[in-house]
Design an enzyme around this catalytic site. Structure first.
Site, PDB file in Angstrom:
ATOM      1  CE  LYS A  33      -0.815   0.145   5.032  1.00  0.00           C
ATOM      2  NZ  LYS A  33      -0.097   1.398   5.308  1.00  0.00           N
ATOM      3  CB  THR A  34       4.013   2.280   1.682  1.00  0.00           C
ATOM      4  OG1 THR A  34       3.500   2.014   2.987  1.00  0.00           O
ATOM      5  CG2 THR A  34       4.864   3.537   1.729  1.00  0.00           C
ATOM      6  CG  ASP A 216      -1.028   4.640   5.171  1.00  0.00           C
ATOM      7  OD1 ASP A 216      -1.764   3.737   4.744  1.00  0.00           O
ATOM      8  OD2 ASP A 216       0.139   4.445   5.559  1.00  0.00           O
ATOM      9  CD  GLU A 217      -2.041   1.708   8.636  1.00  0.00           C
ATOM     10  OE1 GLU A 217      -3.108   1.070   8.713  1.00  0.00           O
ATOM     11  OE2 GLU A 217      -0.943   1.171   8.496  1.00  0.00           O
ATOM     12  CD  GLN A 247      -3.412  -4.634   8.337  1.00  0.00           C
ATOM     13  OE1 GLN A 247      -2.295  -4.412   8.812  1.00  0.00           O
ATOM     14  NE2 GLN A 247      -3.626  -4.617   7.027  1.00  0.00           N
ATOM     15  NE  ARG A 601       1.877  -6.712  10.828  1.00  0.00           N
ATOM     16  CZ  ARG A 601       1.387  -5.976   9.844  1.00  0.00           C
ATOM     17  NH1 ARG A 601       2.066  -4.957   9.382  1.00  0.00           N
ATOM     18  NH2 ARG A 601       0.219  -6.284   9.297  1.00  0.00           N
TER      19      ARG A 601
END
Length: 768
Positions: A33-34, A216-217, A247, A601
């Site tokens: 996504k980044t 973002d997020e 998330q 992760r």
């Protein structure tokens, strides 16, 4: 253009090429996504959109820095504003804060400083707290702010003593904050949301300035952030939200998962893009995560997949106690490093609460394995560092009474507690700051001559620092360190701890010098910008990504990170999921999302573990495996019992193992042990624990033994979740017979399928 789209999959390209209109990018973990966000910004710039019309917001300094650096590498020299929400709020309040009664040189109080203000308010207003701690009251105020309930709008709820206290304290607290020209972290968002709501011309001005907003997020936004983003996207509805409901793990901070779940309702013309390809984890790890999170109901369904290799099976290991759990992990890490298979930096250990880290720390130290703890504001939160910064804060904002009280007697100047109280009373009576009251020290009745002289000397020092505050930050900090007498006092001390403190304030001077050297348009320059940076440190900002150390951190701090090997410890009921979530479906789903985040992760290897005995919060209790384990595909897990492994080294050497030397045979037959193969060395429960195993309810809650009536076989139903003292949580998959002959088949997370005659079993309904 071609280079920007290279190595992007079809969904990523679709998101990058979208420019005008609302966009929702549902980005699964490890889906790049980044990369998508930064390439999208670069594409917008190539299409002629001015950099100053683009605003990118995220939650951590680490994420903002990474995003900013990637954009610069793609399109050098473009001043796109990439910021955290709180830093953006601070910058807006420097510009427009007067509209909410805030001076532009305001101070941002951290948690400890805002608590100090709250305590002062309680004392000054003589408000009875009815046994509620300042932390509890502050938490209630924070919750109100996150819901955009201002001090003027707050109403006490009937039958709620805490809300009645908050109704009295909240307005007085906010008034004291404004008088001190100070804000807490919540205010940085609430004040901005308020001024945008009540000042249409400012809202329109900023909407025009930031025509393209990227977030973002987005799943972690609260109501204040939601209002800010909506306000900036009315005239130019080009809001691009990237996030993943699976998330969302910060509900306890006020994050509202509804913001992302209802995005399509807020923006009916939205384009939705799903990033479902995972580039981080092996297939084995991803399947475990995907099946677990599928048990949540409040989510946007995605089908995660990866082209990565199958990888090793996910491990689930049972240990006798937390010391052997920690020692087993430390030995695995040490062995991999010594064999040259891994470096220390490849490993991470995650846990639900910080208190669980102690045994892991001891084991790693004993094994000689370097590690780092991720605790966020640790450096700037040290007493000596906060003392020096308090002088700087007071020079920048003379209204800051909290900074005054911290600095005035650091180092000791002979100004006693009574003198400070008289000074505070004088300031309160005349509606002035404590620094201004100190200027009038000669006029304050009952103030000793020694204290008067010391106060006037202190005022002169602050004036001197304020006079050079427009210069370099290094000069300001250096002046405070030397002329306050702080460094002199530490140099003259024989206490080894004071030498460590001296090193810390010298490191602060280095930090200030580096800030001067690296200052730019985005970060700002000068003392005010430097102080703002120290106030807005995030929990992962002290993570040394280049250090060759094992990383220890809570699950909440793991967002945005990845490691080749992850150990997820204490997968036990009451810990994960946390005991507070038992009776609330929303909280239980957030705990499941937390486990999902931890699992995803891991890149190559994942080991989850639980213990049979855990010392926690001063008590030794029999632990049971987490109910989440029952929701994972059991056939996918490589389940082992540490008793079957060669752990003699740790039995002989581990420093805290002495507590378990005297064993007795357990009250549970060996044949009922849930994990395969007989143990080579059967651990025995201490007698007081073995005798306490009476019901699953006691095991789940860590309660003292109690007498419970027999559970009627008729209580059990098909599909019911049950708990067994040894096997943990399970689900009834078949029932037959009646009365004392009624039988049940139960599928357990760690023991597989078992059959019981209910009238003679230790099964109980979960929570019963």
């Amino acid at each position: 253009m071609t280079s920007l789209l290279e190595n992007l999959n079809e969904a990523q390209r679709e998101a990058v090429l979208h420019i005008d209109g609302p966009l929702l990018i549902l980005a699964g973990p490890g889906s790049g996504k980044t990369r998508v966000v930064t390439h999208r910004v670069a594409h917008m710039l190539e299409q002629g959109i001015h950099a100053r019309q683009i605003l990118a917001l995220t939650f951590t300094n680490k994420a903002a820095s990474e995003m900013r650096n990637r954009i610069q590498s793609l399109v050098p020299g473009q001043p796109v504003w990439v910021s955290t929400f709180h830093r953006f709020g601070a910058r807006m309040l420097r510009e427009f804060g007067g509209l909410v009664g805030l001076a532009p040189n305001f101070t941002i109080y951290d948690t400890s400083d805002s608590r100090q203000v709250l305590k002062r308010v309680l004392e000054a207003e003589k408000i009875a707290t009815v046994g509620y701690s300042p932390d509890r009251i502050a938490g209630a105020i924070s919750a109100a702010k996150n819901k955009l309930i201002t001090a003027d709008d707050y109403q006490a709820r009937r039958g709620s003593p805490l809300s009645e206290i908050v109704a009295k304290v909240y307005p007085a607290y906010q008034q004291r904050m404004l008088q001190s020209a100070a804000v807490d972290f919540d205010d940085l968002l609430v004040h901005v949301a308020t001024l945008l709501y009540h000042n249409p011309e400012v809202r329109a001005q900023l909407d025009e300035r930031f025509r393209y907003v990227l977030v973002d997020e987005y799943q972690d936004t609260n109501k204040a952030q939601y209002v800010i983003l909506k306000a900036l996207s009315l005239d130019h509805p080009n809001l691009a939200a990237t996030g993943d409901p699976d998330q969302s793990i910060y509900g306890w901070r006020g994050a509202d998962i509804s913001n992302i779940l209802e995005f399509e309702r807020d923006f009916p013309q939205v384009r939705v893009v799903r990033l479902e390809q995972n580039y981080r984890s092996t297939k084995a790890i991803l399947r475990i995560a995907d099946e677990l999170i599928a048990h949540n109901t409040r989510r946007k369904k995605k089908s995660l997949f990866t082209d990565n290799e199958e990888g090793r099976p996910v491990k689930l290991v049972a240990y006798a106690d937390q010391d052997l759990e920690a020692a087993g992990i430390a030995e695995q890490i040490r062995g991999a490093i010594e064999r040259g298979e891994r470096r220390a930096r490849d490993f991470a250990v995650f846990y639900r609460v910080n208190a669980l880290s102690r045994s892991v720390e001891r084991a790693l130290r004993k094994a000689g394995v370097p590690y780092q703890m991720v605790r966020g504001q640790e450096f700037y939160g040290r007493k000596e560092v906060k003392d020096i910064l308090a002088y700087c804060q007071l020079a920048n904002n003379p209204q800051d009474d909290v900074a005054f009280e911290r600095a005035v007697n650091s180092p000791t100047r002979g100004i006693g507690k009574k003198s400070i109280e008289r000074l505070n009373e004088h300031a309160y009576r005349y509606g002035t700051s404590m620094l201004e009251a100190a200027r009038e020290a000669k006029l304050i009745d009952g103030l000793p001559k020694r204290a008067t002289v010391a106060l006037l000397s202190f005022v002169a020092l602050i004036d001197k620092v304020a006079a050079i505050a427009i210069g370099s930050v290094e000069e300001v900090v250096g002046t405070v360190i030397e002329e306050s007498g702080y460094a002199v006092a530490l140099r003259q001390s024989d206490d080894p701890e004071d030498q460590s403190r001296l090193e810390n304030i010298e490191e602060l001077l280095t930090d200030a010098r580096q800030f001067d050297e690296q200052a730019d348009e985005q970060s700002g320059a000068g003392l005010e910008a430097y102080l703002e940076r120290t106030w807005l440190v995030n929990e992962t900002d002290d993570l040394e990504t280049d250090a060759d150390k094992v990383t220890l951190m809570t699950l909440h701090a793991t967002k945005g990170l990845e490691f080749p090997v992850v150990f997820l410890i204490a997968i036990e009921d009451g810990l994960l999921p946390h005991e507070r979530s038992r009776d609330e479906l929303d909280q239980l789903e957030e705990e499941r999302r937390l486990a999902f985040v931890g699992i995803t992760r891991a890149e190559d290897e994942l080991q989850m573990s639980y213990v049979r005995l855990r010392d926690f919060r001063g008590q030794r209790r029999v632990a049971i495996p987490s109910s989440f384990l029952m929701e994972m595909p059991r056939h996918e897990l490589e389940m082992t019992d540490a008793r079957n492994e060669d752990i003699e080294f740790f039995v002989d050497e581990y420093e805290s193992y002495d507590a378990h030397d005297e064993y007795v045979e357990p009250s549970i037959p060996i044949d009922d042990v849930p994990l395969p193969e007989p143990a080579k060395k059967q651990p025995k429960l201490p007698a007081e624990i073995a005798g306490a195993i009476t019901t699953a309810a006691q095991l789940a809650g860590g309660l003292k033994p109690a007498v419970h009536p027999k559970v009627s076989p008729d209580v059990f139903a098909l599909g019911m979740t049950v708990i067994h003292p040894e096997f943990g949580p399970g689900k009834i998959t078949a029932l037959g017979g009646s009365g004392t002959a009624r039988k049940a088949t139960v599928q357990f997370a760690t023991a597989g399928e078992r059959k019981f005659i209910l009238a003679h079993s230790a099964l109980r309904p979960a929570g019963g």
